[in-house]
Enzyme design. Structure first.
Site, PDB file in Angstrom:
ATOM      1  N   SER A 246       0.817  -1.205   0.000  1.00  0.00           N
ATOM      2  CA  SER A 246       0.000   0.000   0.000  1.00  0.00           C
ATOM      3  C   SER A 246       0.860   1.268   0.000  1.00  0.00           C
ATOM      4  O   SER A 246       1.703   1.428  -0.873  1.00  0.00           O
ATOM      5  CB  SER A 246      -0.960  -0.061   1.177  1.00  0.00           C
ATOM      6  OG  SER A 246      -2.060   0.746   0.887  1.00  0.00           O
ATOM      7  N   HIS A 387      -7.807  -5.549   0.071  1.00  0.00           N
ATOM      8  CA  HIS A 387      -6.541  -4.836   0.271  1.00  0.00           C
ATOM      9  C   HIS A 387      -5.825  -5.410   1.495  1.00  0.00           C
ATOM     10  O   HIS A 387      -6.297  -5.246   2.618  1.00  0.00           O
ATOM     11  CB  HIS A 387      -6.918  -3.365   0.503  1.00  0.00           C
ATOM     12  CG  HIS A 387      -5.765  -2.435   0.572  1.00  0.00           C
ATOM     13  ND1 HIS A 387      -5.006  -2.110  -0.529  1.00  0.00           N
ATOM     14  CD2 HIS A 387      -5.244  -1.734   1.610  1.00  0.00           C
ATOM     15  CE1 HIS A 387      -4.075  -1.239  -0.164  1.00  0.00           C
ATOM     16  NE2 HIS A 387      -4.198  -0.999   1.125  1.00  0.00           N
TER      17      HIS A 387
HETATM   18  C1  GTR Z   1      -5.375   4.526   1.922  1.00  0.00           C
HETATM   19  C2  GTR Z   1      -4.780   5.362   0.817  1.00  0.00           C
HETATM   20  C3  GTR Z   1      -4.076   4.478  -0.170  1.00  0.00           C
HETATM   21  C4  GTR Z   1      -3.214   3.453   0.491  1.00  0.00           C
HETATM   22  C5  GTR Z   1      -3.756   2.937   1.809  1.00  0.00           C
HETATM   23  C6  GTR Z   1      -2.745   2.235   2.720  1.00  0.00           C
HETATM   24  O1  GTR Z   1      -6.112   5.254   2.823  1.00  0.00           O
HETATM   25  O2  GTR Z   1      -5.826   6.072   0.209  1.00  0.00           O
HETATM   26  O3  GTR Z   1      -3.355   5.273  -1.089  1.00  0.00           O
HETATM   27  O4  GTR Z   1      -1.933   3.922   0.649  1.00  0.00           O
HETATM   28  O5  GTR Z   1      -4.298   3.930   2.576  1.00  0.00           O
HETATM   29  O6  GTR Z   1      -1.597   2.622   2.792  1.00  0.00           O
HETATM   30  O7  GTR Z   1      -3.178   1.307   3.402  1.00  0.00           O
END
Ligand code: GTR
Length: 414
Positions: A246, A387
Site C-alpha cells: 500500500s 486490500h
Molecule cells: C489509503 C490510501 C491508499 C493506500 C492505503 C494504505 O487510505 O488512500 O493510497 O496507501 O491507505 O496505505 O493502506
C-alpha cells in the site's frame, strides 16, 4: 464528476494517452541500451522528482551504529534476531532508526533477504515477546487497539499475519523491517518531525515545492538500511528484495527506482502514486490522495489534481526505472480503490523498456485471471479478496525470489 468522488466504473474511465517511456524530452526515440541508461532514465527520474515525489537531498547525513542486540536463538531456535539502532546526525538534530532483522538459523554464509517498512512499529510484525515497543508516535488502530498515538502491549504481533516471518525463514530468507514513523511519522505536521529537518539549510523550515515529502523520506530510509547491509556480512548484498504494501508499496517502488542496489522490487496493492496509472482516474485519484495525505508527495504534485493528462510521466515510467531488475506488481480483486487493472497496465506499459534492455516484457495481452500469477522478470498476480498482504502473496514473492536469486531451499518456479 466531482473531484473527490471516486469512480469505480470501468466505462467511465476517461480516454487517455500515456507518455512514451522511450521517447525522450526532445522527441527522440530511444532505441538502445546506452541511450536509455545515459539519457532517458535520468530524465524520467528527474521528472518524478520534480513533479511527483520530490527531490531527495543529495547531501548525506552521518549514520552510525548506536547499538546492536543479537539473540542467536530467537523464535524457539528458528532464527537469529538482530536489533540494530542506527543514529542519523544532522547539523541541528539527530534521529534513531530501529532496524529489526530475523535471519534463518543454520544457513551457511550471507543470506538473501526481504526488506520493507512497517506501518505501526516493529513489535507489531510478530508476537515475539522480546521485541521492544516503539516509543515513537504511532497511528491509532482499532484493529490492534492502539490509542493516544502510543504503542501498547496488547498490539504486540497485531499485524503478524501480514509478515509470514516463519515461512520466510523456512524458505531460507531473512526479513528486515523498520517502522516508517522512525523516518517520518505519517501525519501532516509541516515536516517538523522526522528526517526532513536534518537537511534544512539556514532559515529553511519546510521542503520546497519540488522537494521530498513523506514517501520520499521513507524511500530514503530504505536506502540507509541498504547502507547498513553493506556493513553486515550476514546479509547477501546482491540478493536483497525490497517489498512494501500500500503506501509502503508506493515507497518500495520509489526506493527501487532510485537505488539500484535493490535487486528485486515488490509492490503489494500500491495503487495511486504507486503502481496504478494516474490517468485512469479509477478508485483513488491524484486529487483524492493529495487531499487526504498532503504530506506524502511533493507540493508540485498538487498541480495534477484533476489534471492528470498534464503530468509528464505516469506510473508505468516509475516501473520502467526499475528495469532490467525483476519487478513484481500484485493486486487484490476487491481492492478497487487501488485500481487493479491500472496496476497491471502500468506494468505492461513498462514492458517496452524491459524488452529494450533484453529481459522480455510482460508477455500477456490482458490481465491474468484471479489466482493465476504470471511470473517472469516482470511478474503480476491478482489475489482474491481485499486490500491486504496475505500468505498467498508471500508464497508468490518467495517463488519469485527463488527464481531470480537461484536460491535452492524453496521450490523453483515452473
Ligand atoms: C489509503 C490510501 C491508499 C493506500 C492505503 C494504505 O487510505 O488512500 O493510497 O496507501 O491507505 O496505505 O493502506
Amino acid at each position: 464528476m466531482n473531484a473527490l468522488q471516486p469512480n469505480t466504473d470501468e466505462s467511465k474511465v476517461p480516454a487517455y494517452t500515456l507518455p512514451d517511456p522511450l521517447i525522450d524530452i526532445d522527441g527522440i526515440r530511444i532505441d538502445n541500451h546506452q541511450d536509455w541508461i545515459t539519457r532517458r532514465r535520468p530524465q524520467i527520474l528527474s521528472l518524478f522528482e520534480e513533479h511527483v515525489y520530490g527531490k531527495t537531498p543529495s547531501a548525506s547525513v552521518a549514520m552510525s551504529i548506536a547499538g546492536t542486540t543479537l539473540s542467536p536463538q530467537a523464535l524457539n531456535g528458528k532464527a537469529v534476531r538482530k536489533e540494530v539502532s542506527l543514529r542519523l546526525k544532522g547539523k541541528r538534530n539527530e534521529l534513531y532508526l530501529d532496524l529489526l532483522m530475523y535471519l534463518p538459523l543454520g544457513q551457511e554464509g550471507p543470506v538473501p533477504l526481504f526488506v520493507g517498512l512497517n506501518f505501526h512499529g516493529n513489535y507489531t510484525i510478530h508476537p515475539d515477546r522480546e521485541l521492544a515497543l516503539t516509543g515513537k508516535w504511532v497511528r491509532n488502530s482499532e484493529r490492534i487497539g492502539t490509542t493516544h498515538n502510543q504503542a501498547s502491549e496488547g498490539a504486540r504481533g497485531g499485524f503478524a499475519q501480514k509478515w509470514a516471518v516463519e515461512r520466510i525463514l523456512e524458505r531460507g530468507y531473512g526479513i528486515a523491517t523498520l517502522y516508517c514513523g522512525d523516518l517520518d511519522p505519517d501525519y501532516d505536521d509541516g515536516f517538523q518531525n522526522g528526517v526532513h529537518p536534518l537537511f534544512y539549510g539556514a532559515g529553511q523550515t519546510m521542503p520546497a515545492a519540488n522537494e521530498w515529502g513523506t514517501i520520499g523520506a521513507w524511500a530514503w530510509g530504505l536506502s540507509r538500511v541498504m547502507d547498513y547491509f553493506e556493513l553486515d556480512d550476514s546479509v547477501d548484498q546482491q540478493r536483497i528484495a525490497v517489498m512494501g504494501h500500500s503506501r509502503l508499496g508506493k515507497t518500495a517502488l520509489w526506493a527501487g527506482a532510485q537505488d539500484q542496489r535493490f535487486a528485486l522490487v515488490i509492490s503489494n496493492n500500491s495503487g495511486c502514486g504507486g503502481a496504478a496509472l494516474s490517468r485512469r482516474r479509477f478508485g483513488e485519484t491524484v486529487a483524492l490522495i493529495n487531499d487526504r495525505f498532503p504530506h506524502w508527495f511533493c507540493r508540485n504534485f498538487r498541480q495534477y489534481n484533476e489534471n492528470e493528462q498534464a503530468l509528464p510521466v505516469d506510473q508505468h515510467m516509475l516501473i520502467a526505472l526499475i528495469a532490467p531488475r525483476p519487478v513484481y506488481i500484485a493486486s487484490a480483486e476487491q481492492d478497487l480503490w487501488c485500481d487493479p487493472l491500472g496496476e497491471f497496465l502500468a506494468l505492461k506499459h513498462a514492458g517496452p523498456v524491459y524488452r529494450l534492455l533484453g529481459t522480455g516484457g510482460l508477455e500477456v495481452a490482458v490481465k491474468p485471471p484471479v489466482g493465476q500469477p504470471v511470473l517472469d522478470t516482470m511478474a503480476y498476480h491478482m489475489r482474491p479478496g481485499e486490500h491486504d498482504v496475505t500468505a498467498y502473496d508471500w508464497e508468490r514473492y518467495l517463488d519469485f525470489a527463488d527464481y531470480h536469486f537461484g536460491h535452492t531451499t524453496g521450490k523453483a518456479m515452473p
